[in-house]
Design an enzyme around this catalytic site. Structure first.
Site, short mmCIF file in Angstrom:
data_model
loop_
_atom_site.label_atom_id
_atom_site.label_comp_id
_atom_site.label_asym_id
_atom_site.label_seq_id
_atom_site.Cartn_x
_atom_site.Cartn_y
_atom_site.Cartn_z
CG ASP A 163 -1.97 1.07 1.17
OD1 ASP A 163 -2.26 1.57 0.08
OD2 ASP A 163 -2.49 1.43 2.25
CG ASN A 415 4.63 -4.85 6.82
OD1 ASN A 415 4.50 -4.49 7.98
ND2 ASN A 415 3.69 -4.62 5.89
CD GLU A 416 0.05 -5.52 7.39
OE1 GLU A 416 -0.35 -5.43 6.22
OE2 GLU A 416 -0.45 -4.85 8.33
CG ASN A 469 1.47 -3.83 11.18
OD1 ASN A 469 2.26 -3.46 12.04
ND2 ASN A 469 1.82 -4.00 9.91
CE1 TYR A 471 -3.80 0.88 10.45
CE2 TYR A 471 -3.11 -1.38 10.03
CZ TYR A 471 -2.85 -0.02 10.02
OH TYR A 471 -1.63 0.43 9.58
CE1 TYR A 475 -8.15 0.10 5.78
CE2 TYR A 475 -6.36 -0.50 7.25
CZ TYR A 475 -6.83 0.20 6.16
OH TYR A 475 -5.98 1.01 5.44
CD GLU A 506 1.61 -0.96 9.24
OE1 GLU A 506 0.40 -0.93 8.89
OE2 GLU A 506 2.52 -1.36 8.49
CD1 TRP A 551 -0.30 3.10 8.14
CD2 TRP A 551 1.86 2.62 8.50
NE1 TRP A 551 0.28 2.91 6.93
CE2 TRP A 551 1.61 2.61 7.12
CE3 TRP A 551 3.14 2.36 8.96
CZ2 TRP A 551 2.61 2.34 6.18
CZ3 TRP A 551 4.12 2.09 8.03
CH2 TRP A 551 3.85 2.08 6.67
CE LYS A 570 -4.93 3.41 7.91
NZ LYS A 570 -5.03 3.32 6.44
#
Length: 596
Positions: A163, A415-416, A469, A471, A475, A506, A551, A570
């Site tokens: 992203d 990452n992720e 991370n 949210y 999300y 994040e 983040w 963000k």
């Protein structure tokens, strides 16, 4: 790989500036030998800098394939008899280098340096034509991965699963440099302390010397005073009354390495280092034996016009804002940062989580905001053996570049990724083992995605520090901070049972600067502040939480999509570095957290 420097035996010339530039529309440049003649057309592009936001022609911004750079270079006449090298600090994502019509280097991986010895192709005092073909394509074999879509009308578009915008170009400096035939090839420094003394384990690798070549080393403090010395290519030195490198106080020593042949100085190289220790103990990360709490951000090398191009002025501005907001650390999300940035962190005591470019190893989110084809992650054509080979090389090159940096306290190897499936373990276990073999002195981690929570992630037990991370409230459960708080705390208490330190790497909410509401309305500055406050309340209630990286530091550009209006919003700061309300809230929070 040692970074070029001036020394009693070495010189370097910076090749930054405006270069001739051409777009290889039909991917014919390599086959047609564009390097053998001046590039056609009148376009120019800056080095360093991304090409995508410079030109009025949208086709250049969206081009998938090769861009070409070219310039004339004069070798200093005093370099006769020296080895002459060309070094690129990065070429995103693949670079092929030509001296006149000869290919001298090629490299895959857009965020790490590479070089070539061009002594046999150039002459002191004369000029040569330097051409660089830069390819921005991403495939499943690249890090980060992607897919190229061939359309029926002949267009090619790039899909990728990260992203942030796929900026391309020569984002960092290009150098011409000299070194002696007999030279210092590499230096490794590992530090510890013994009471008030510092211990320095060092190893020097040399190349091109005769059998009688001898290595000696001296340690100088910041005032230039010699505080230790040795007479072998490896050993352990002791620094009495050592000044430690500490967060916020980046004290650096210099290891001056001298190579002599027949009693004469053949080469001299100065390697900076800091004396500090890093240890994971229970649910804490200790720096110099003291628990460290991470405050700061995931960041991006991202600015208007420059894209990912490095600029010292923008770097200084960003670090001044980090100091103002009471951040003590950062993560190089999601790729290795410029060596200039890393040098600054070393000098100023800014703690760094150093991350590879392995972002997007997750086909499970293909149907979401990332786009692209769906399917399983760990299967042929997606994340497979070719991906793993590139990933290994990224880890090797990152550690080779940054192993001596006191600012780096933790390696993040991805990452992720998709770690909710069993196949992830077979993929990551050898990578974790490789990282520890290359550098036993630092802990190893990766950044966990929401789809692999505590109890479902199949690889978290392999790592020393857990980074996650999350949210909730954005999300998931958007706009409902009450439910989000309950969900967040429940999951963090699940991670607490692992008995390891956890950093929230994040958490954040997209925010339009200047938008306000008396209600809990997403996208407002008010909601962003409430969102962060909720997370901080939960962090303070869960023992394993030892860090908070919001983040993001600043708004940044992404590819087009319905979920992104002119990029990711963000940031605590806007893309042009104006503070949102969240910035002042974080400044107060972190001042209290760090006792300032």
């Amino acid at each position: 790989m040692l970074r070029p420097q001036t020394s009693p035996t070495r010189e370097l010339v910076n090749l930054d500036g405006s270069w001739r530039f051409a777009v290889d529309w039909d991917r014919r440049g390599l086959a047609d030998g564009w390097q053998s003649a001046p590039l056609e057309g009148r376009l120019e592009a800056p080095v360093p800098g991304s090409v995508n936001d410079l030109f009025h022609d949208e086709r250049i911004r969206d081009h998938v394939g090769y861009y070409w750079y070219q310039r004339e270079v004069r070798v200093p006449r005093g370099w006769d008899g020296e080895r002459i090298l060309i070094r690129l600090e990065s070429a995103t994502h693949e670079g092929t280098v030509f001296v006149d019509d000869r290919k001298v280097a090629e490299h895959r991986g857009g965020y790490l340096p590479f070089e070539a010895d061009i002594t046999e192709h150039v002459a002191a005092g004369e000029t040569f034509r330097l051409s660089i073909a830069v390819n921005n394509e991403l495939t499943n074999a690249s890090i980060p991965p992607g897919e190229i879509v061939e359309h029926e009308d002949g267009r090619r578009t790039q899909e990728y699963k990260h992203d942030f915008f796929n900026y391309a170009g020569l984002h960092r400096s290009v150098w011409l440099y000299s070194r002696p035939a007999a030279h210092v090839e590499d230096i490794t420094v590992v530090t510890d302390r013994d009471g008030s003394s510092g211990t320095v384990d060092y190893r020097v690798e040399t190349s091109g010397g005769s059998g009688d070549a001898e290595v000696s080393v001296r340690v100088l403090d910041e005032a230039g005073k010699e505080v230790a010395q040795g007479s072998d290519a490896s050993g352990t030195l002791s620094i009495p009354d050592v000044t430690l490198w500490q967060p916020g106080a980046g004290y650096l020593y210099r290891l001056v390495v001298e190579l002599r042949s027949d009693g004469q100085l053949a080469d001299s190289y100065s390697q900076s280092f800091g004396v500090r220790t890093v240890e994971v103990r229970g649910k804490q990360v200790l720096i110099n034996g003291e628990p460290f709490y991470f405050t700061g951000f995931g960041m991006h090398e991202d600015h208007e016009t420059l894209g990912k191009g490095h600029s010292d002025a923008h770097m200084i501005q960003d670090f001044q804002l980090l100091e103002w907001i009471n951040a003590n650390s950062l993560r190089t999300s999601h790729y290795p940062y410029s060596e200039d940035i890393m040098d600054y962190c070393d000098r100023h005591g800014i703690v760094v989580i150093d991350e590879t470019a392995a972002v997007g190893l997750n086909w499970a989110i293909a149907g979401g905001i990332m786009g692209g084809e769906e399917g399983g992650t760990f299967e042929p054509g997606h994340v497979d053996d070719s991906t793993a080979a590139s990933h290994r090389r990224e880890i090797e090159e990152l550690i080779a570049r940054d192993k001596n940096r006191p600012a780096v306290v933790l390696w993040s190897i991805a990452n992720e990724p998709d770690t909710a499936v069993d196949a992830a373990r077979d993929y990551f276990e050898p990578l974790v083992r490789l990282t520890r073999e290359l550098d036993p002195s630092r802990p190893v981690g990766f950044v966990n995605v929401m789809f692999a929570p505590a109890g479902r992630c199949t690889v978290s037990d392999l790592f020393d520090v857990l980074m996650i991370n999350r949210y909730y409230g954005w999300y998931v459960q958007p706009g409902d901070l009450v439910s989000a708080e309950q969900s967040l705390e429940k999951e963090l208490r699940g991670w607490d049972e692992y008995g390891k330190p956890v950093i929230m790497t994040e958490y954040g909410a997209d925010t339009v600067a200047g938008l306000h509401s008396i209600y809990g309305q997403p996208f407002t500055e008010d909601y962003q502040v409430s969102f962060l406050d909720m997370y901080h309340r939960v962090f303070d209630r869960v023992e394993c939480m030892i860090g908070e990286h919001v983040w993001n530091f600043a708004d940044f550009q992404t590819k087009y999509g319905y979920a992104r209006v002119d990029g990711n919003k963000k940031g605590a700061f806007t893309r042009d570095r104006r503070p949102k309300a969240a910035a002042r809230a974080l400044k107060r929070r972190w001042a209290d957290k760090l006792g300032r």
